[in-house]
Design an enzyme around this catalytic site. Structure first.
Site, PDB file in Angstrom:
ATOM      1  N   GLY A   1     -18.238 -37.480 -24.993  1.00 18.94           N
ATOM      2  CA  GLY A   1     -17.953 -36.603 -23.856  1.00 18.94           C
ATOM      3  C   GLY A   1     -16.986 -35.495 -24.255  1.00 18.94           C
ATOM      4  O   GLY A   1     -16.416 -35.504 -25.353  1.00 18.94           O
ATOM      5  N   SER A   2     -16.765 -34.580 -23.334  1.00 20.22           N
ATOM      6  CA  SER A   2     -15.966 -33.387 -23.644  1.00 20.22           C
ATOM      7  C   SER A   2     -14.482 -33.708 -23.775  1.00 20.22           C
ATOM      8  O   SER A   2     -13.770 -33.059 -24.543  1.00 20.22           O
ATOM      9  CB  SER A   2     -16.184 -32.330 -22.564  1.00 20.22           C
ATOM     10  N   THR A   3     -14.001 -34.719 -23.063  1.00 21.73           N
ATOM     11  CA  THR A   3     -12.566 -35.049 -23.172  1.00 21.73           C
ATOM     12  C   THR A   3     -12.298 -35.779 -24.477  1.00 21.73           C
ATOM     13  O   THR A   3     -11.385 -35.442 -25.227  1.00 21.73           O
ATOM     14  CB  THR A   3     -12.102 -35.890 -21.975  1.00 21.73           C
TER      15      THR A   3
ATOM     16  N   ALA B   1     -14.188 -41.023 -19.229  1.00 19.63           N
ATOM     17  CA  ALA B   1     -14.781 -41.769 -18.101  1.00 19.63           C
ATOM     18  C   ALA B   1     -15.277 -40.771 -17.066  1.00 19.63           C
ATOM     19  O   ALA B   1     -14.763 -39.659 -16.958  1.00 19.63           O
ATOM     20  CB  ALA B   1     -13.753 -42.696 -17.475  1.00 19.63           C
ATOM     21  N   ASP B   2     -16.259 -41.209 -16.297  1.00 18.50           N
ATOM     22  CA  ASP B   2     -16.708 -40.360 -15.182  1.00 18.50           C
ATOM     23  C   ASP B   2     -15.766 -40.530 -13.995  1.00 18.50           C
ATOM     24  O   ASP B   2     -15.539 -39.605 -13.226  1.00 18.50           O
ATOM     25  CB  ASP B   2     -18.116 -40.770 -14.730  1.00 18.50           C
TER      26      ASP B   2
ATOM     27  N   GLY C   1     -21.737 -40.691 -18.027  1.00 16.35           N
ATOM     28  CA  GLY C   1     -22.122 -39.322 -17.663  1.00 16.35           C
ATOM     29  C   GLY C   1     -22.817 -38.617 -18.826  1.00 16.35           C
ATOM     30  O   GLY C   1     -23.669 -37.755 -18.643  1.00 16.35           O
TER      31      GLY C   1
ATOM     32  N   GLU D   1     -20.819 -47.117 -26.161  1.00 16.28           N
ATOM     33  CA  GLU D   1     -19.402 -47.051 -25.767  1.00 16.28           C
ATOM     34  C   GLU D   1     -18.911 -48.430 -25.342  1.00 16.28           C
ATOM     35  O   GLU D   1     -17.801 -48.837 -25.638  1.00 16.28           O
ATOM     36  CB  GLU D   1     -19.212 -46.056 -24.618  1.00 16.28           C
TER      37      GLU D   1
ATOM     38  N   LYS E   1     -11.243 -37.237 -12.141  1.00 17.28           N
ATOM     39  CA  LYS E   1     -11.844 -38.551 -12.399  1.00 17.28           C
ATOM     40  C   LYS E   1     -11.148 -39.668 -11.618  1.00 17.28           C
ATOM     41  O   LYS E   1     -11.637 -40.801 -11.553  1.00 17.28           O
ATOM     42  CB  LYS E   1     -11.784 -38.860 -13.898  1.00 17.28           C
TER      43      LYS E   1
END
Ligand code: DER
Length: 225
Positions: free
Chosen positions: A29-31, A86-87, A98, A105, A123
Site C-alpha cells: 500500500g501507499s503508506t 490498513a484500510d 484495499g 500480508e 483510517k
C-alpha cells in the site's frame, strides 16, 4: 498533500521499531511504501536487516531500495517486526486488503512478533465498518457470493481500473469487497467468513496490531496495544 505527509510521518515513527539484525515484514500500500523507502535509506546508512515482502509491489520497492530479501521458509517462519498499512483500524482490530494483498500480508503478520501499523487519520474508527476484502478461488465466486449474502453481507466483485475484467490477486484469485455494515464482533465475523468453502483469505485482522502509528497534521500519534 497533507495526507501523504501524514503517511510519511507515520512511517518514520514505525521504522523506529526496527533494530539491527531484524527480519522485517514489508507491507503493501501507499503508506507502507513510505516505510520501505525509509528502511532502504537506513540500510544504505548501515542498518542490517533482511526483508520478507507481502506483495509484488513491496518486492519491487524493496529491490529498488536495495533491501536484502528472504522468505518465511528461510527464517523458520519467524519475523521480528512488520510494518504495514490498513484500510481501517478500531484499536488493534484491522481491516486490510484495499490493495488486494491481504492474503500474504496476513501470513506475514501472523508470523510476526510485533505488527506496527502505519495509517493516516482517515483510517481511524470506533467500529470497523468498511468493506471486507474476500479473496476467492475464481471458480467459486458464485457460491461464495451466495454464502456472503446468507451471512448478511453484500459482495461486490472488485473490477480492475486499467484492465478489462476483475482484479486478479498476486495469487491468481478474484476478490470480493463484502459490505457487512458495522462489524460489532470482528473475531466472530472473521471466523464465519473463513469457513466459507474456497475463501482463500479475508481482510479482517482481529486484534493483530501491536501498535498503530497515525500520522497527523503536525506529528504522529502512537497507539500501543
Ligand atoms: O491492502 C492493504 O492491506 C494495504 O495495507 C491497505 O490497507 C492500505 O493501503 P494505503 O496505505 O495505500 O491506504
Amino acid at each position: 498533500q497533507t495526507r501523504d505527509a501524514a503517511k510519511r510521518r507515520a512511517s518514520e515513527s514505525a521504522v523506529e521499531a526496527v533494530s539491527d539484525g531484524d527480519v522485517v515484514g514489508l507491507g503493501s500500500g501507499s503508506t507502507a511504501e513510505h516505510a520501505i523507502r525509509i528502511l532502504g535509506d537506513r540500510v544504505e546508512e548501515g542498518l542490517d536487516i533482511v526483508g520478507v515482502t507481502t506483495s509484488f509491489q513491496a518486492r519491487e520497492i524493496a529491490i529498488e531500495k536495495g533491501i536484502d530479501l528472504t522468505t518465511l521458509d528461510e527464517t523458520d517462519g519467524h519475523i521480528d517486526v512488520t510494518i504495514d498499512g490498513a484500510d481501517q483500524f478500531a484499536g488493534p482490530d484491522l481491516i486490510k486488503g484495499g490493495g488486494a494483498a491481504h492474503a500474504r500480508e496476513k501470513i506475514v503478520a501472523s508470523a510476526t512478533d510485533s505488527l506496527q501499523i502505519v495509517a493516516d487519520p482517515t483510517k481511524e474508527t470506533d467500529v470497523l465498518d468498511t468493506v471486507v476484502p474476500v479473496e476467492v478461488l475464481p471458480d467459486a465466486r458464485t457460491t461464495v457470493a451466495n454464502a456472503i449474502r446468507e451471512m448478511g453481507g453484500e459482495p461486490e466483485l472488485r473490477w480492475a481500473q486499467r484492465k478489462s475484467g476483475p482484479v486478479v490477486t498476486d495469487n491468481g484469485n478474484l476478490l470480493f469487497d463484502a459490505d457487512f455494515g458495522a462489524i460489532d464482533d470482528p473475531e466472530a465475523l472473521a471466523t464465519e467468513i473463513a469457513t466459507i468453502p474456497s475463501v482463500v483469505e479475508h481482510g479482517i485482522f482481529p486484534g493483530y496490531a501491536d501498535a498503530v502509528h497515525m500520522g497527523t497534521e503536525d506529528g504522529v500519534t502512537v497507539f500501543e496495544y
